[in-house]
Design a protein around this motif. Structure first.
Motif, PDB file in Angstrom:
ATOM      1  N   ALA A 123     -49.264  11.134  -3.490  1.00  0.00           N
ATOM      2  CA  ALA A 123     -49.783  12.252  -4.292  1.00  0.00           C
ATOM      3  C   ALA A 123     -50.569  11.722  -5.483  1.00  0.00           C
ATOM      4  O   ALA A 123     -50.150  10.768  -6.143  1.00  0.00           O
ATOM      5  CB  ALA A 123     -48.629  13.125  -4.767  1.00  0.00           C
ATOM      6  N   ARG A 124     -51.706  12.355  -5.755  1.00  0.00           N
ATOM      7  CA  ARG A 124     -52.587  11.928  -6.837  1.00  0.00           C
ATOM      8  C   ARG A 124     -52.574  12.959  -7.952  1.00  0.00           C
ATOM      9  O   ARG A 124     -52.520  14.169  -7.704  1.00  0.00           O
ATOM     10  CB  ARG A 124     -54.025  11.729  -6.343  1.00  0.00           C
ATOM     11  N   SER A 125     -52.666  12.475  -9.195  1.00  0.00           N
ATOM     12  CA  SER A 125     -52.768  13.362 -10.347  1.00  0.00           C
ATOM     13  C   SER A 125     -53.604  12.676 -11.420  1.00  0.00           C
ATOM     14  O   SER A 125     -53.684  11.443 -11.469  1.00  0.00           O
ATOM     15  CB  SER A 125     -51.378  13.705 -10.906  1.00  0.00           C
ATOM     16  N   THR A 126     -54.235  13.466 -12.272  1.00  0.00           N
ATOM     17  CA  THR A 126     -55.063  12.914 -13.351  1.00  0.00           C
ATOM     18  C   THR A 126     -54.175  12.288 -14.415  1.00  0.00           C
ATOM     19  O   THR A 126     -53.206  12.905 -14.868  1.00  0.00           O
ATOM     20  CB  THR A 126     -55.931  14.008 -13.967  1.00  0.00           C
ATOM     21  N   LEU A 127     -54.514  11.070 -14.805  1.00  0.00           N
ATOM     22  CA  LEU A 127     -53.728  10.365 -15.814  1.00  0.00           C
ATOM     23  C   LEU A 127     -54.370  10.445 -17.191  1.00  0.00           C
ATOM     24  O   LEU A 127     -53.679  10.574 -18.203  1.00  0.00           O
ATOM     25  CB  LEU A 127     -53.559   8.900 -15.403  1.00  0.00           C
ATOM     26  N   GLU A 142     -56.587   7.987 -12.440  1.00  0.00           N
ATOM     27  CA  GLU A 142     -55.583   8.800 -11.762  1.00  0.00           C
ATOM     28  C   GLU A 142     -54.288   8.015 -11.553  1.00  0.00           C
ATOM     29  O   GLU A 142     -54.272   6.782 -11.609  1.00  0.00           O
ATOM     30  CB  GLU A 142     -56.106   9.271 -10.406  1.00  0.00           C
ATOM     31  N   GLN A 143     -53.227   8.756 -11.268  1.00  0.00           N
ATOM     32  CA  GLN A 143     -51.945   8.171 -10.897  1.00  0.00           C
ATOM     33  C   GLN A 143     -51.669   8.504  -9.437  1.00  0.00           C
ATOM     34  O   GLN A 143     -51.808   9.649  -9.020  1.00  0.00           O
ATOM     35  CB  GLN A 143     -50.828   8.713 -11.787  1.00  0.00           C
ATOM     36  N   HIS A 158     -62.785   8.140 -14.233  1.00  0.00           N
ATOM     37  CA  HIS A 158     -61.708   9.097 -13.968  1.00  0.00           C
ATOM     38  C   HIS A 158     -60.478   8.300 -13.550  1.00  0.00           C
ATOM     39  O   HIS A 158     -60.459   7.696 -12.474  1.00  0.00           O
ATOM     40  CB  HIS A 158     -62.128  10.074 -12.871  1.00  0.00           C
ATOM     41  N   ASP A 162     -48.746   8.226  -6.488  1.00  0.00           N
ATOM     42  CA  ASP A 162     -47.330   7.986  -6.216  1.00  0.00           C
ATOM     43  C   ASP A 162     -47.196   7.053  -5.017  1.00  0.00           C
ATOM     44  O   ASP A 162     -47.754   7.318  -3.939  1.00  0.00           O
ATOM     45  CB  ASP A 162     -46.625   9.311  -5.936  1.00  0.00           C
ATOM     46  N   SER A 209     -45.500   4.025  -9.277  1.00  0.00           N
ATOM     47  CA  SER A 209     -46.831   4.582  -9.019  1.00  0.00           C
ATOM     48  C   SER A 209     -47.900   3.580  -9.419  1.00  0.00           C
ATOM     49  O   SER A 209     -47.634   2.584 -10.097  1.00  0.00           O
ATOM     50  CB  SER A 209     -47.020   5.912  -9.764  1.00  0.00           C
ATOM     51  N   TRP A 247     -51.823   3.140 -11.143  1.00  0.00           N
ATOM     52  CA  TRP A 247     -52.864   3.743 -11.965  1.00  0.00           C
ATOM     53  C   TRP A 247     -54.196   3.186 -11.495  1.00  0.00           C
ATOM     54  O   TRP A 247     -54.399   1.965 -11.465  1.00  0.00           O
ATOM     55  CB  TRP A 247     -52.618   3.430 -13.444  1.00  0.00           C
TER      56      TRP A 247
END
Length: 662
Positions: A614-618, A606-607, A604, A609, A592, A594
Motif C-alpha cells: 500500500a502506498r501513501s503520501t509521506l 511516498e511510503q 513526490h 508498506d 515500510s 520511503w
C-alpha cells in the motif's frame, strides 16, 4: 592575445564609470548590431567628473580592431593614470570585428562572461599552436556565439548544410530538439518534448532517444529512433539506449545499450565490442570506420573518466589519463585526432586533444566548462559552455524557509543524520581536489568541516563515523571519525567502483555494493572488525538500500525490486514498488520503504508498506526554488521525514562556433 582581455576590462570600466554597459538595447540582436557598427558614448558626456584622459583610455580599449587597442595592460594602466602619447598612436575606428557579446536583462556580468569565454577559447587555440611567427597572434581564428537563451544544452551536431541541430531543455530536464540556421539566429523546435539528439548522419537523418529520461550530466536513457533533421515521426529501433553515432555513410549505428546493469558498446547493433559496469558516453565513429571512440567512466553517475577507443575486433585502448571530468568528444576531419572537454585537476573542463597513439595536447584554462560537441568537415568546432552549480538544501520540521548548507559551488550526495542535527556531503569544486572533499556540517548553519577525501556513502547512527569512497583505481573505501581520531581504509583494493555502502545494526557492520574489476555490481556484508567482504546477492543488482537492523536489503534486478536476506541471499519480490521508484531509505521500524519516482518533478515522496504494498503520501511535493534548476535529486530523509535534505542542480549553457582551426 592580451588585447582581447583589454577589451573585456574596458567593458567593465565603462559600466563602473557610466552606470551602464557600453552598448545597450531591447534585444540581444540589437546589442550585437551596435557592437559591430557603433562606438560607445563619451564618458565625459555622461559623467562630468570623469577625467578626459580616462575617457580617452577606455574608448581606446574598446576599439573594434585589436590592433587599435593598447598593446598591453601596462600601457592601459599608464594611460589611465596619466594619459600620454600611447593614447594617440591610432585613432582609426573600424567596424570589422566579430561580435562576442550578449545581454540578458541588460546585465553586464553575463554579457562580459560570453565575451571572455570567446577570448579564452581563442587563447586556447593560440596555446595549441596556431601562432604567427611575427607577433604571436592567433591567425584567422574567430569565435561566434550561436545560442543566447538560458537553456541547458545536452547535445549538438552539424547537419550537412552547416545548420546546427541540438537538444536542450528550457526548464527542468526534459529535452527537445532544435535547428539553428545561419540565416536566422532564433532556434526552431523540430521535436516533441522528451526527445534527445544523439547524432546526425551524412544523409541528414538523426539518431534520437524518444521517451528520454534524464540520468545525470548529459546522459539519458530512452528508446533509440531514426528521425529526419527537419522533423517528422521517429521510427523506433532499440530500447534502453544511452548514446549512439552514425557510420560515415549513414548506414549503421554504434550504440551504448544497457543490458543487465552494464553499458555495452555495440557496432553494428547486436555486436558487442566492449562493456563496462560503469558507463560510456560521447560515442564517435572514426572517419575511416575502423575505430569507435568514447568517454569511459568507471562509476555510474560520475563523469570522472578517460578517453578510449575500440577497434572492430574489440581491441580496447585507453588514450588519456583519468580526468576529474570528461564530456564531449569529436574526431578532427583528418581522423587522426580526438578533441574533447576535460578537467584535469580543477573543477573546470577545458578543451584537450589526443591522437590515436596517445599524444596529448592540453588546452588553456578558459571560463566555464567547455565540451566539444562536434567538428564539421571544414574544421569548424561546435563548443558548448556550461555554468553548473550543485547546492544542498535542508528543510527542518517547523521551518518555513530552506537552508542552503552547501560548501562551495558543487556540493552533492547529502546524508542527513537520524536526528537531523548533522549533514554529511561531498564537494567537487575547483579547490576540493581530484578526489572530492568530504564534509560535515551542523544543520544549525555552523561552518562546514572538511573530514578528508571521497564521495560520501554513509553516516553511522551515532554520528561518530562517516564512510566515503575515493575514486582512485582501484577505489578506496574510507572511514573517517567526525571527532578526534585517524581515518581508516576498509578495503584492500577489491573493487573497481562502490556506488552504495551503509552502516547497519549497531554500527559495527556495513553493507557494501560494488563491482570487482570486469564484473557486475553485487552486494557484500562485513564486520568493521575484520576485512572479509561476504557476497550475498547475485551480480547485476543496483539501487540497494539496507534495512536498519542489517537483516536484508531491497535492490533492483532488471526492472523489478527484490528483497534479499543478508544471511543466506534468499530473495522475494517487493509488493507495491515499480521500476520508476527510487527507494530513499527504510522507515526507522523497518516495516515500510520511503521512495520517490525517478522522473517526477516536482518531487513526490511516498511510503510503501513492505507487507501489503500500500502506498501513501509521506511529504508534500517540493519543487526547484527558481528557474534554471535542471532537477531536484539525491533526497535524504531523517528518522522524522519532515526533516530532509536534497540537491538542486542548476545549469545554463550556450553554443559557440570556433572557426579557422586546422
Amino acid at each position: 592575445d592580451a588585447r582581447t582581455d583589454i577589451y573585456s576590462l574596458g567593458c567593465v570600466l565603462y559600466e563602473m564609470l557610466a552606470g551602464e554597459p557600453p552598448f545597450v538595447g531591447p534585444t540581444a540582436q540589437s546589442i550585437v548590431a551596435k557592437v559591430i557598427t557603433e562606438s560607445p558614448k563619451s564618458l565625459t558626456g555622461q559623467r562630468r567628473t570623469v577625467p578626459p584622459h580616462v575617457d580617452e583610455a577606455v574608448q581606446k580599449s574598446l576599439e573594434k580592431l585589436a590592433a587599435d587597442r593598447f598593446a598591453s595592460a601596462a600601457a592601459f594602466g599608464d594611460a589611465l593614470r596619466e594619459g600620454g602619447s600611447s593614447l594617440h598612436t591610432s585613432s582609426h575606428r573600424s567596424t570589422h570585428t566579430a561580435a562576442r557579446s550578449r545581454s540578458i536583462s541588460g546585465g553586464v556580468a553575463r554579457w562580459g562572461a560570453a565575451a571572455v569565454f570567446g577570448a579564452a577559447v581563442i587563447a586556447a587555440a593560440y596555446m595549441m599552436g596556431r601562432r604567427s611567427s611575427s607577433n604571436n597572434a592567433v591567425v584567422g581564428v574567430t569565435m561566434q556565439q550561436r545560442t543566447y537563451g538560458t537553456q541547458m544544452i545536452f547535445s549538438a551536431r552539424y547537419a550537412t548544410g552547416g545548420d546546427i541541430v541540438y537538444s536542450a531543455a528550457d526548464a527542468g530536464s526534459s529535452p527537445r530538439i532544435y535547428v539553428l540556421t545561419s540565416a536566422y539566429p532564433q532556434p526552431r523546435a523540430v521535436s516533441d518534448s522528451g526527445t534527445h539528439l544523439l547524432a546526425v548522419s551524412s544523409k541528414d537523418e538523426m539518431a534520437v532517444l524518444v521517451g528520454a529520461v534524464y540520468n545525470h550530466h548529459r546522459v539519458f536513457t530512452g528508446t533509440l529512433a531514426r528521425m529526419p533533421v527537419g522533423g517528422g515521426s521517429p521510427r523506433e529501433l532499440l530500447a534502453a539506449v544511452h548514446d549512439a553515432d552514425w557510420s560515415q555513410d549513414g548506414s549503421q549505428l554504434a550504440v551504448v545499450h544497457e543490458v543487465d546493469g552494464k553499458d555495452r558498446l555495440e557496432y553494428p547493433i547486436g555486436t558487442v565490442l566492449f562493456e563496462t559496469a560503469g558507463y560510456l558516453s560521447d560515442v564517435r565513429i572514426s572517419v575511416d570506420g575502423k575505430h569507435i571512440a568514447f568517454a569511459e567512466h568507471p562509476e555510474k553517475g560520475d563523469d570522472r573518466g578517460a578517453v578510449a577507443v575500440v577497434d572492430l575486433d574489440g581491441t580496447h585502448k585507453v588514450l588519456t589519463p583519468q580526468y576529474l571530468a570528461v564530456e564531449g568528444l569529436a574526431w578532427t576531419p583528418d581522423g587522426k585526432t580526438l578533441v574533447y572537454g576535460a578537467a584535469d585537476g580543477g573543477g573546470i573542463m577545458n578543451v584537450h586533444e589526443v591522437t590515436l597513439r596517445g599524444g596529448l595536447r592540453h588546452g588553456t584554462p578558459g571560463v566555464g566548462n567547455s565540451a566539444v560537441q562536434d567538428i564539421a568537415r571544414d574544421g569548424r568546432r561546435l563548443i558548448s559552455r556550461a555554468d553548473t552549480f550543485k547546492r544542498i538544501l535542508v528543510k527542518l520540521a517547523g521551518d518555513t524557509a530552506l537552508r542552503d548548507l552547501s560548501w562551495l559551488d558543487i556540493s552533492f550526495f547529502p546524508i542527513i543524520s537520524a536526528d537531523a542535527s548533522m549533514l554529511a556531503f561531498s564537494d567537487g569544486s575547483d579547490v576540493a581536489g581530484m578526489h572530492y572533499a568530504l564534509m560535515i556540517r551542523r544543520t544549525d548553519g555552523s561552518p562546514a568541516v572538511r573530514l578528508g577525501e571521497g564521495a560520501v556513502l554513509g553516516m553511522s547512527h551515532d554520528k561518530q563515523w562517516v564512510m566515503s569512497v575515493m575514486p582512485t583505481a582501484p577505489v578506496q573505501l574510507m572511514l573517517y571519525p567526525t571527532g578526534a581520531g585517524a581515518a581508516r581504509r576498509l578495503d584492500k583494493g577489491e573493487f573497481a567502483a562502490i556506488p552504495v555502502a551503509s552502516f547497519v545494526g549497531n554500527g559495527n557492520e556495513i553493507i557494501v555494493c560494488g563491482n570487482e574489476p570486469n564484473r557486475a555490481l553485487r552486494c557484500y556484508a562485513r564486520s568493521l572488525a575484520n576485512g572479509v567482504f561476504r557476497p550475498f546477492t547475485p551480480e547485476g543488482v543496483r539501487g540497494a538500500v539496507a534495512s536498519p537492523d542489517g537483516q536484508f536489503i531491497v535492490a533492483m534486478v532488471g526492472d523489478s525490486y527484490r528483497q534479499f536476506s543478508v544471511s543466506d541471499g534468499t530473495s522475494r519480490g517487493v509488493p507495491g514498488l515499480v521500476s520508476d521508484d527510487r527507494v530513499i531509505r527504510f522507515s526507522p521500524d523497518g516495516k515500510s520503504l520511503w521512495t520517490r519516482r525517478t522522473t517526477a518533478q516536482p518531487v513526490h515522496v511516498e511510503q510503501v508498506d513492505l507487507g501489503t504494498g500500500a502506498r501513501s503520501t509521506l511529504l508534500p511535493d517540493f519543487s526547484p526554488r527558481r528557474a534554471g534548476v535542471l532537477n531536484v535529486s539525491e533526497v535524504a530523509l531523517a528518522d522524522d521525514p519532515r526533516n530532509y535534505a536534497y540537491m538542486e542542480r542548476e545549469n545554463a549553457s550556450y553554443l559557440f562556433e570556433l572557426k579557422g582551426m586546422r
